[in-house]
Write a protein that holds these residues in place. Structure first.
Motif, mmCIF file in Angstrom:
data_model
loop_
_atom_site.group_PDB
_atom_site.id
_atom_site.type_symbol
_atom_site.label_atom_id
_atom_site.label_comp_id
_atom_site.label_asym_id
_atom_site.label_seq_id
_atom_site.Cartn_x
_atom_site.Cartn_y
_atom_site.Cartn_z
ATOM 1 N N UNK A 250 0.834 -1.205 0.000
ATOM 2 C CA UNK A 250 0.000 0.000 0.000
ATOM 3 C C UNK A 250 0.873 1.261 0.000
ATOM 4 N N UNK A 251 0.664 2.117 -1.000
ATOM 5 C CA UNK A 251 1.418 3.351 -1.080
ATOM 6 C C UNK A 251 2.685 3.287 -1.902
ATOM 7 N N UNK A 252 2.986 2.106 -2.459
ATOM 8 C CA UNK A 252 4.151 1.968 -3.324
ATOM 9 C C UNK A 252 3.789 2.184 -4.778
ATOM 10 N N UNK A 253 4.711 1.852 -5.681
ATOM 11 C CA UNK A 253 4.461 2.010 -7.113
ATOM 12 C C UNK A 253 5.458 1.161 -7.886
ATOM 13 N N UNK A 254 5.022 0.639 -9.009
ATOM 14 C CA UNK A 254 5.933 -0.108 -9.886
ATOM 15 C C UNK A 254 6.765 0.883 -10.693
ATOM 16 N N UNK A 255 8.062 0.707 -10.621
ATOM 17 C CA UNK A 255 9.055 1.663 -11.106
ATOM 18 C C UNK A 255 9.763 1.059 -12.324
ATOM 19 N N UNK A 256 9.624 1.688 -13.471
ATOM 20 C CA UNK A 256 10.314 1.249 -14.689
ATOM 21 C C UNK A 256 11.421 2.257 -14.995
ATOM 22 N N UNK A 257 12.626 1.750 -15.182
ATOM 23 C CA UNK A 257 13.753 2.576 -15.627
ATOM 24 C C UNK A 257 14.296 1.940 -16.901
ATOM 25 N N UNK A 258 14.317 2.717 -17.969
ATOM 26 C CA UNK A 258 14.805 2.202 -19.265
ATOM 27 C C UNK A 258 15.886 3.145 -19.807
ATOM 28 N N UNK A 259 16.997 2.607 -20.230
ATOM 29 C CA UNK A 259 18.061 3.375 -20.855
ATOM 30 C C UNK A 259 17.869 3.291 -22.356
ATOM 31 N N UNK A 260 17.566 4.422 -22.969
ATOM 32 C CA UNK A 260 17.250 4.467 -24.394
ATOM 33 C C UNK A 260 18.309 5.304 -25.112
ATOM 34 N N UNK A 261 19.113 4.637 -25.914
ATOM 35 C CA UNK A 261 20.147 5.348 -26.670
ATOM 36 C C UNK A 261 19.525 5.970 -27.909
ATOM 37 N N UNK A 262 19.867 7.234 -28.155
ATOM 38 C CA UNK A 262 19.384 7.951 -29.337
ATOM 39 C C UNK A 262 20.519 8.078 -30.351
ATOM 40 N N UNK A 263 20.250 7.690 -31.576
ATOM 41 C CA UNK A 263 21.233 7.853 -32.647
ATOM 42 C C UNK A 263 21.152 9.293 -33.147
ATOM 43 N N UNK A 264 21.654 10.205 -32.312
ATOM 44 C CA UNK A 264 21.427 11.629 -32.561
ATOM 45 C C UNK A 264 22.098 12.125 -33.843
ATOM 46 N N UNK A 265 23.243 11.541 -34.186
ATOM 47 C CA UNK A 265 23.920 12.003 -35.399
ATOM 48 C C UNK A 265 23.128 11.642 -36.645
ATOM 49 N N UNK A 266 22.511 10.481 -36.646
ATOM 50 C CA UNK A 266 21.622 10.061 -37.731
ATOM 51 C C UNK A 266 20.369 10.933 -37.730
ATOM 52 N N UNK A 267 19.800 11.147 -36.547
ATOM 53 C CA UNK A 267 18.584 11.952 -36.389
ATOM 54 C C UNK A 267 18.788 13.378 -36.880
ATOM 55 N N UNK A 268 19.961 13.934 -36.624
ATOM 56 C CA UNK A 268 20.226 15.322 -37.004
ATOM 57 C C UNK A 268 20.300 15.527 -38.516
ATOM 58 N N UNK A 269 20.381 14.439 -39.276
ATOM 59 C CA UNK A 269 20.419 14.538 -40.737
ATOM 60 C C UNK A 269 19.035 14.392 -41.369
ATOM 61 N N UNK A 270 18.002 14.224 -40.515
ATOM 62 C CA UNK A 270 16.631 14.064 -40.984
ATOM 63 C C UNK A 270 15.941 15.427 -40.967
ATOM 64 N N UNK A 271 15.113 15.701 -41.964
ATOM 65 C CA UNK A 271 14.422 16.991 -42.010
ATOM 66 C C UNK A 271 13.482 17.142 -40.822
ATOM 67 N N UNK A 272 13.259 18.386 -40.422
ATOM 68 C CA UNK A 272 12.355 18.660 -39.309
ATOM 69 C C UNK A 272 10.950 18.147 -39.621
ATOM 70 N N UNK A 273 10.559 18.247 -40.872
ATOM 71 C CA UNK A 273 9.226 17.776 -41.264
ATOM 72 C C UNK A 273 9.102 16.263 -41.050
ATOM 73 N N UNK A 274 10.146 15.522 -41.435
ATOM 74 C CA UNK A 274 10.109 14.067 -41.249
ATOM 75 C C UNK A 274 10.156 13.725 -39.771
ATOM 76 N N UNK A 275 10.960 14.437 -39.002
ATOM 77 C CA UNK A 275 11.006 14.205 -37.561
ATOM 78 C C UNK A 275 9.621 14.393 -36.939
ATOM 79 N N UNK A 276 8.953 15.463 -37.307
ATOM 80 C CA UNK A 276 7.620 15.736 -36.757
ATOM 81 C C UNK A 276 6.619 14.667 -37.165
#
Length: 407
Positions: A250-276
């Motif tokens: 009672x009073x606790x919570x299930x805690x999820x922690x996920x490490x998500x790597x972003x391929x930011x260099x690849x992402x930065x080459x995508x148009x803003x329109x495609x990202x959206x």
């Protein structure tokens, strides 16, 4: 209840007095004085005791650290002593104030990172336990929270098990990174011999730019939907004893922690329109592609709804047309991370995805399965983390974290 050895050492002797004004006068430059003023201006204190632990609904701080541990204590008595020491130390750290002074020749209780007179600095220390704690080592098998399991490998994951799981999770958050550093070192000292670090990730929260939810490292606002949780915490965040669940949860919570790597260099080459298009929101404003403001509810049906692609992230996560009262909603508390670079020379940065759930299967796991195969997986990859259970709060000065778990 016996007092753990650490707490006896911690509070022996009187607390030394320290003058903030004197420290300011002693500053050698205007810049140093300004920095001291800035550090002292964030003396936010969150109550340590209550039905729930702080660091869940607490206003999100700028700095964080997530440490998963293996418990190396060998008896239930040693495990109890560890939780008692963790409680005593956390209560002292989150209150702020001068550190005990045992004299120049004694080993200092404090490490001096924040000086002698310590601001609370919005510090919260949130403790959760993993499924491994309920094996046959400590006689807790029958006390295990009903829905607590080892985090599975979902579609599109690439889990490195060295960066997954753990018997215990410490989530330490504060307004400044040096406050987190000081707290971690003191907590580790208090629990040495009982806990061994399994993995760690430090995070930071970007400020609102220009307003609304903070941005992740892909440039998009993160956590916009949290506002829909307000008023529904009892159904979406907090666990309740009864049925399959033991009474002590009672009073606790299930805690999820996920490490998500972003391929930011690849992402930065995508148009803003495609990202959206991939996300389903405008990058600049955070508004859904069917609206004009960040807070507008996405329209998944009706005229103009096709502006949000069928495989856009927000459409899949919300199951295309379920209402904002859907029971799979998540309370998120994510942090950005920057861990340098990978062996292949790419930048290693991304998101520490954190969420609190009343029911892991109904909430996080259901949403995660909806995202299977989404186009965004070309740019992100989950590689670490785990499932944990946030212990109920400490109810009074003679209570300690996990006490009901042993009853």
């Amino acid at each position: 209840m016996s007092t753990p050895e650490f707490s006896r050492r911690l509070f022996v002797g009187g607390a030394a007095t320290a003058a903030v004004a004197a420290a300011a006068v002693a500053a050698e430059s205007l810049g140093a004085s300004a920095r001291a003023t800035d550090a002292a201006s964030t003396d936010t204190r969150y109550p340590y005791e209550g039905a729930h632990q702080s660091g869940i609904l607490t206003a999100q701080q700028a700095s964080s650290a997530f440490l998963a541990f293996d418990v190396v204590a060998t008896t239930a008595a040693e495990l109890k002593s560890m939780f008692q020491a963790l409680t005593t130390t956390s209560r002292w750290l989150t209150a702020g104030g001068p550190a005990p002074d045992h004299g120049m020749t004694a080993t200092a209780t404090d490490n001096g990172v924040l000086g002698d007179d310590v601001s609370a600095d919005g510090l919260t220390i949130t403790v959760s336990v993993g499924p491994g704690l309920f094996d046959d080592r400590f006689g807790l098998h029958a006390r295990k929270p009903a829905r607590l399991t080892r985090m599975p490998e979902f579609d599109d994951d690439a889990l490195d098990r060295a960066m997954c799981d753990g018997d215990l999770m410490l989530q330490v958050c504060a307004d400044h990174p040096d406050t987190v550093n000081r707290a971690l070192r003191i907590l580790l000292r208090a629990t040495r011999g009982a806990l061994a670090i399994r993995w760690r990730m430090d995070g930071f929260l970007s400020p609102s730019r220009p307003d609304g939810a903070p941005r992740n490292l892909m440039g998009f606002k993160d956590g916009t939907a949290n506002s829909s949780i307000a008023g529904h915490e009892d159904d979406l965040v907090w666990t309740h004893g009864g049925g399959a669940e033991p009474a002590w949860v009672e009073g606790g919570s299930y805690h999820v922690v996920r490490l998500i790597r972003m391929n930011v260099e690849f992402w930065d080459r995508v148009s803003v329109r495609e990202q959206s298009t991939l996300i389903g929101r405008e990058r600049s404003s955070g508004a859904p592609l069917t609206g004009s403001r960040e807070t507008d509810e996405p329209a998944f049906t009706g005229p103009g709804a096709d502006a949000i692609a069928g495989n856009a992230h927000i459409r899949l996560a919300s199951n295309s047309g379920r209402s904002s009262s859907d029971g799979s909603r998540l309370l998120r508390r994510g942090y950005n991370y920057d861990a340098g670079f990978l062996p292949n020379g790419n930048l290693d940065m991304g998101l520490i995805f954190v969420t609190y759930n009343q029911d892991l299967e109904r909430q996080f796991a259901t949403v995660q399965r909806r995202l299977s195969g989404e186009p965004l997986t070309d740019y992100v990859s989950s590689y670490g983390g785990g499932y944990f259970f946030v212990l109920p709060g400490v109810r009074g000065s003679d209570d300690w974290l996990g006490r009901a778990m042993f009853a």
